[in-house]
Write a protein that holds these residues in place. Structure first.
Motif, PDB file in Angstrom:
ATOM      1  N   LEU A  84      22.246  44.524  25.751  1.00 50.41           N
ATOM      2  CA  LEU A  84      20.866  44.260  25.355  1.00 50.41           C
ATOM      3  C   LEU A  84      20.546  45.005  24.065  1.00 50.41           C
ATOM      4  O   LEU A  84      19.780  44.521  23.228  1.00 50.41           O
ATOM      5  CB  LEU A  84      19.913  44.699  26.472  1.00 50.41           C
ATOM      6  N   ILE A  85      21.138  46.184  23.900  1.00 53.40           N
ATOM      7  CA  ILE A  85      20.939  46.950  22.673  1.00 53.40           C
ATOM      8  C   ILE A  85      21.510  46.191  21.479  1.00 53.40           C
ATOM      9  O   ILE A  85      20.938  46.190  20.386  1.00 53.40           O
ATOM     10  CB  ILE A  85      21.604  48.342  22.784  1.00 53.40           C
ATOM     11  N   GLY A  86      22.629  45.505  21.698  1.00 56.97           N
ATOM     12  CA  GLY A  86      23.229  44.719  20.628  1.00 56.97           C
ATOM     13  C   GLY A  86      22.301  43.621  20.140  1.00 56.97           C
ATOM     14  O   GLY A  86      22.213  43.347  18.935  1.00 56.97           O
ATOM     15  N   PHE A  87      21.605  42.970  21.070  1.00 62.09           N
ATOM     16  CA  PHE A  87      20.654  41.935  20.666  1.00 62.09           C
ATOM     17  C   PHE A  87      19.551  42.521  19.790  1.00 62.09           C
ATOM     18  O   PHE A  87      19.218  41.993  18.733  1.00 62.09           O
ATOM     19  CB  PHE A  87      20.021  41.281  21.901  1.00 62.09           C
ATOM     20  N   THR A  88      18.958  43.617  20.252  1.00 58.02           N
ATOM     21  CA  THR A  88      17.801  44.179  19.548  1.00 58.02           C
ATOM     22  C   THR A  88      18.181  44.818  18.223  1.00 58.02           C
ATOM     23  O   THR A  88      17.379  44.834  17.286  1.00 58.02           O
ATOM     24  CB  THR A  88      17.086  45.211  20.429  1.00 58.02           C
ATOM     25  N   THR A  89      19.400  45.376  18.136  1.00 64.66           N
ATOM     26  CA  THR A  89      19.793  46.036  16.889  1.00 64.66           C
ATOM     27  C   THR A  89      20.400  45.067  15.881  1.00 64.66           C
ATOM     28  O   THR A  89      20.893  45.493  14.827  1.00 64.66           O
ATOM     29  CB  THR A  89      20.787  47.183  17.158  1.00 64.66           C
ATOM     30  N   LEU A 168      16.995  53.291  30.381  1.00 65.28           N
ATOM     31  CA  LEU A 168      15.699  52.856  29.867  1.00 65.28           C
ATOM     32  C   LEU A 168      15.759  51.394  29.417  1.00 65.28           C
ATOM     33  O   LEU A 168      14.812  50.628  29.627  1.00 65.28           O
ATOM     34  CB  LEU A 168      15.270  53.744  28.697  1.00 65.28           C
ATOM     35  N   THR A 169      16.869  51.006  28.815  1.00 66.42           N
ATOM     36  CA  THR A 169      17.032  49.627  28.366  1.00 66.42           C
ATOM     37  C   THR A 169      17.088  48.673  29.546  1.00 66.42           C
ATOM     38  O   THR A 169      16.490  47.588  29.527  1.00 66.42           O
ATOM     39  CB  THR A 169      18.314  49.487  27.521  1.00 66.42           C
ATOM     40  N   ILE A 170      17.820  49.060  30.584  1.00 68.56           N
ATOM     41  CA  ILE A 170      17.906  48.234  31.791  1.00 68.56           C
ATOM     42  C   ILE A 170      16.529  48.076  32.423  1.00 68.56           C
ATOM     43  O   ILE A 170      16.129  46.978  32.828  1.00 68.56           O
ATOM     44  CB  ILE A 170      18.890  48.849  32.806  1.00 68.56           C
ATOM     45  N   ALA A 171      15.790  49.185  32.504  1.00 70.80           N
ATOM     46  CA  ALA A 171      14.448  49.135  33.092  1.00 70.80           C
ATOM     47  C   ALA A 171      13.538  48.219  32.279  1.00 70.80           C
ATOM     48  O   ALA A 171      12.766  47.420  32.843  1.00 70.80           O
ATOM     49  CB  ALA A 171      13.857  50.538  33.168  1.00 70.80           C
ATOM     50  N   VAL A 292      25.641  37.795  16.759  1.00 68.94           N
ATOM     51  CA  VAL A 292      25.253  36.509  16.184  1.00 68.94           C
ATOM     52  C   VAL A 292      24.144  35.873  17.033  1.00 68.94           C
ATOM     53  O   VAL A 292      23.166  35.339  16.497  1.00 68.94           O
ATOM     54  CB  VAL A 292      26.466  35.569  16.082  1.00 68.94           C
ATOM     55  N   LEU A 293      24.283  35.963  18.351  1.00 63.33           N
ATOM     56  CA  LEU A 293      23.237  35.456  19.232  1.00 63.33           C
ATOM     57  C   LEU A 293      21.949  36.253  19.032  1.00 63.33           C
ATOM     58  O   LEU A 293      20.840  35.690  19.045  1.00 63.33           O
ATOM     59  CB  LEU A 293      23.695  35.534  20.689  1.00 63.33           C
ATOM     60  N   GLY A 294      22.077  37.560  18.833  1.00 61.21           N
ATOM     61  CA  GLY A 294      20.909  38.384  18.551  1.00 61.21           C
ATOM     62  C   GLY A 294      20.223  37.966  17.272  1.00 61.21           C
ATOM     63  O   GLY A 294      18.990  37.976  17.174  1.00 61.21           O
ATOM     64  N   LEU A 295      21.022  37.591  16.253  1.00 66.01           N
ATOM     65  CA  LEU A 295      20.449  37.104  15.002  1.00 66.01           C
ATOM     66  C   LEU A 295      19.621  35.835  15.222  1.00 66.01           C
ATOM     67  O   LEU A 295      18.515  35.685  14.697  1.00 66.01           O
ATOM     68  CB  LEU A 295      21.554  36.809  13.987  1.00 66.01           C
ATOM     69  N   LEU A 296      20.168  34.903  16.008  1.00 66.44           N
ATOM     70  CA  LEU A 296      19.446  33.667  16.297  1.00 66.44           C
ATOM     71  C   LEU A 296      18.124  33.964  16.986  1.00 66.44           C
ATOM     72  O   LEU A 296      17.074  33.427  16.613  1.00 66.44           O
ATOM     73  CB  LEU A 296      20.304  32.746  17.179  1.00 66.44           C
TER      74      LEU A 296
END
Length: 492
Positions: A84-89, A168-171, A292-296
């Motif tokens: 999830l961190i990868g998506f947001t960053t 915290l990210t999971i929560a 790449v999915l995070g970019l989209l």
């Protein structure tokens, strides 16, 4: 780590650390072949004792069972590469609003940075598979036992910090799926409990990841890729490649963050080859796909990282597939908690692993209940620690393949200090900070800014902190090899 007997070994290719039975098998004491023979013997013994379940050893001076194959490594690192961190960053790659990279430049930076960083990760994984020792215990061979405590403590702080952040990210992800801003403590406690349970049976956890979780994650990723891809995205930075190397550097840093953890898992590999290629292919594929999915998702949220999960929830049944990714995030916290325990084992080799992982799991859960968010200064502090491990890995790799490691590192409890190895490490750290000073405090930034002025040095777009922070200490270690190799052999 005391010398091994016929029933206990560090698994390390070091003189005096190899069971007598290894010679009978034709392996040369202190060689890499010995490590493989020792691991195979340990696996056979472990399987005989526990035909239905083989687990990681409870103390440091026991040889690890060699049970993990390519598919196990691939599944583990594929799961670690998606977060999830990868998506947001992904926003750190795209750049600030108004000066975004072009979509082509951002994707290229993701691929290039991931490949370079994961190659370093895979080499660390390979070393762990050959020595059979955890990551921080391998530093005994590089620095000597007592000096290895310095990076070990830093790694403990880093892993605990990231473990808390993962809870915290999971929560937050669970709250997003549930559509509530409350019950954070419930999600934190549940995530902490699952994380701790996984670390008690680490090899069993890896088996679960391979058999069930990896497939579920792949399905969720395919679903989101198709759904988000159907809506298309704009290209706010069309034609812009300024900042490309900075984005690439960020991706290298993300991959390298796992270097101090890799050997904790690949020490259980059946072969070095499977450890290298399993970690490289699994993590590369997953991280490229994730970012790449995070970019989209980011572009469909108008570049607002705070609304990125809205893109996932905006597709039909998105909540269900996002829930899969939230639940899967526990493998990230698992890795941080387990590697914390493995790092502590370098300091306290006789303490039961389950006590260390259980205690660490409780610690990060309590901290996550007290902390609502990390400050910018703490992010910077974690970044500062990360800059320590890029040059240290360069020294590690060169010394292992070209220096003292060619004849076998001494990983015993009394391995003598190798003070000279601190020099290239320090040079690498200074290079990294000179190019990209970590904003951990005003005085720290001023120190390196003053150094830049004194040296008449101005960082350019092509001066990558990660790459130069690796190349400088690697070259320095290679130059020092004739001196360090001879002293390391004589010390035994």
């Amino acid at each position: 780590m005391p010398p091994a007997s016929s029933s206990s070994s560090s698994g390390a290719p070091a003189s005096g650390n190899v069971p007598p039975t290894s010679d009978a098998a034709g392996a040369v004491p202190g060689s890499r072949a010995t490590a493989d023979a020792t691991g195979a013997a340990a696996t056979a013994t472990a399987v005989a004792d526990h035909p239905h379940r083989v687990e990681a050893p409870l103390v440091l001076d026991t040889a690890p069972p060699r049970t993990l194959r390519f598919r196990d490594h691939f599944a583990l690192w594929m799961n670690l590469g998606v977060s999830l961190i990868g998506f947001t960053t992904a926003a750190t790659v795209l750049g600030a609003q108004g000066s975004e990279l072009s979509l082509a430049a951002a994707v290229t930076a993701i691929v290039a940075g991931t490949v370079v960083g994961t190659a370093m990760l895979a080499v660390a994984a390979l070393i762990g598979a050959r020595t059979g020792a955890p990551a921080m215990a391998n530093l005994r061979g590089l620095f000597g036992t007592r000096l290895s405590y310095v990076p070990t403590v830093l790694n403990i702080v880093q892993c605990v910090g990231w473990g808390v952040y993962e809870l915290l990210t999971i929560a937050l992800g669970a709250q997003t799926v549930a559509g509530t801003e409350g019950y954070r403590w419930v999600f934190v406690v549940l995530a902490g409990a699952v994380t701790t349970a996984l670390t008690i049976w680490p090899l069993g956890a890896i088996a679960v990841l391979r058999r069930f979780v990896a497939a579920a994650v792949a399905v969720a990723m395919v679903y989101f890729t198709v759904q988000l891809g159907r809506h298309g995205v704009s290209d706010p930075g069309a034609g812009n490649w300024h900042g490309f190397l900075k984005a690439t550097d960020a991706m290298i840093a993300v991959s390298i963050s796992f270097v101090p953890l890799a050997a904790d898992y690949t020490r259980h590999s059946r072969t070095p080859r499977s450890a290298f290629w399993g970690s490289f292919t699994g993590y590369t594929l997953a991280q490229v796909w994730c970012y790449v999915l995070g970019l989209l998702a980011l572009l469909q949220a108008d570049g607002d990282a705070g609304r990125i999960f809205d893109s996932f929830l905006g597709v039909w049944a998105g909540w269900l597939f996002l829930l899969v990714l939230v639940l899967r995030e526990t493998d990230q916290s698992f890795a941080n908690v387990y590697s914390t325990a493995m790092s502590v084992h370098n300091l306290l080799p006789k303490v039961d692993r389950r006590v260390l992982t259980g205690g660490t799991g409780v610690l990060i859960t309590v901290l996550a209940l007290q902390i609502t968010e990390f400050t910018d200064s703490y992010y910077a502090f974690l970044g500062l620690i990360g800059s320590v491990f890029v040059p240290m890995f360069a020294v590690l790799a060169v010394d292992y393949f070209l220096g003292a490691g060619r004849r076998g590192w001494n990983l015993a409890d009394d391995a003598p200090s190798r003070w000279l190895m601190l020099l290239p490490w320090a040079l690498g750290f200074a290079t990294y900070q000179l190019i990209a000073p970590t904003a951990v405090a005003g005085w720290w930034t001023d120190l390196w800014t003053s150094a830049q002025e004194a040296l008449h040095f101005t960082p350019q777009e092509w001066t990558s902190a990660s790459l130069f922070g690796f190349l400088v200490p690697a070259l320095a270690t290679w130059v020092l090899t004739p001196f360090t190799r001879g002293r390391a052999v004589a010390a035994r």
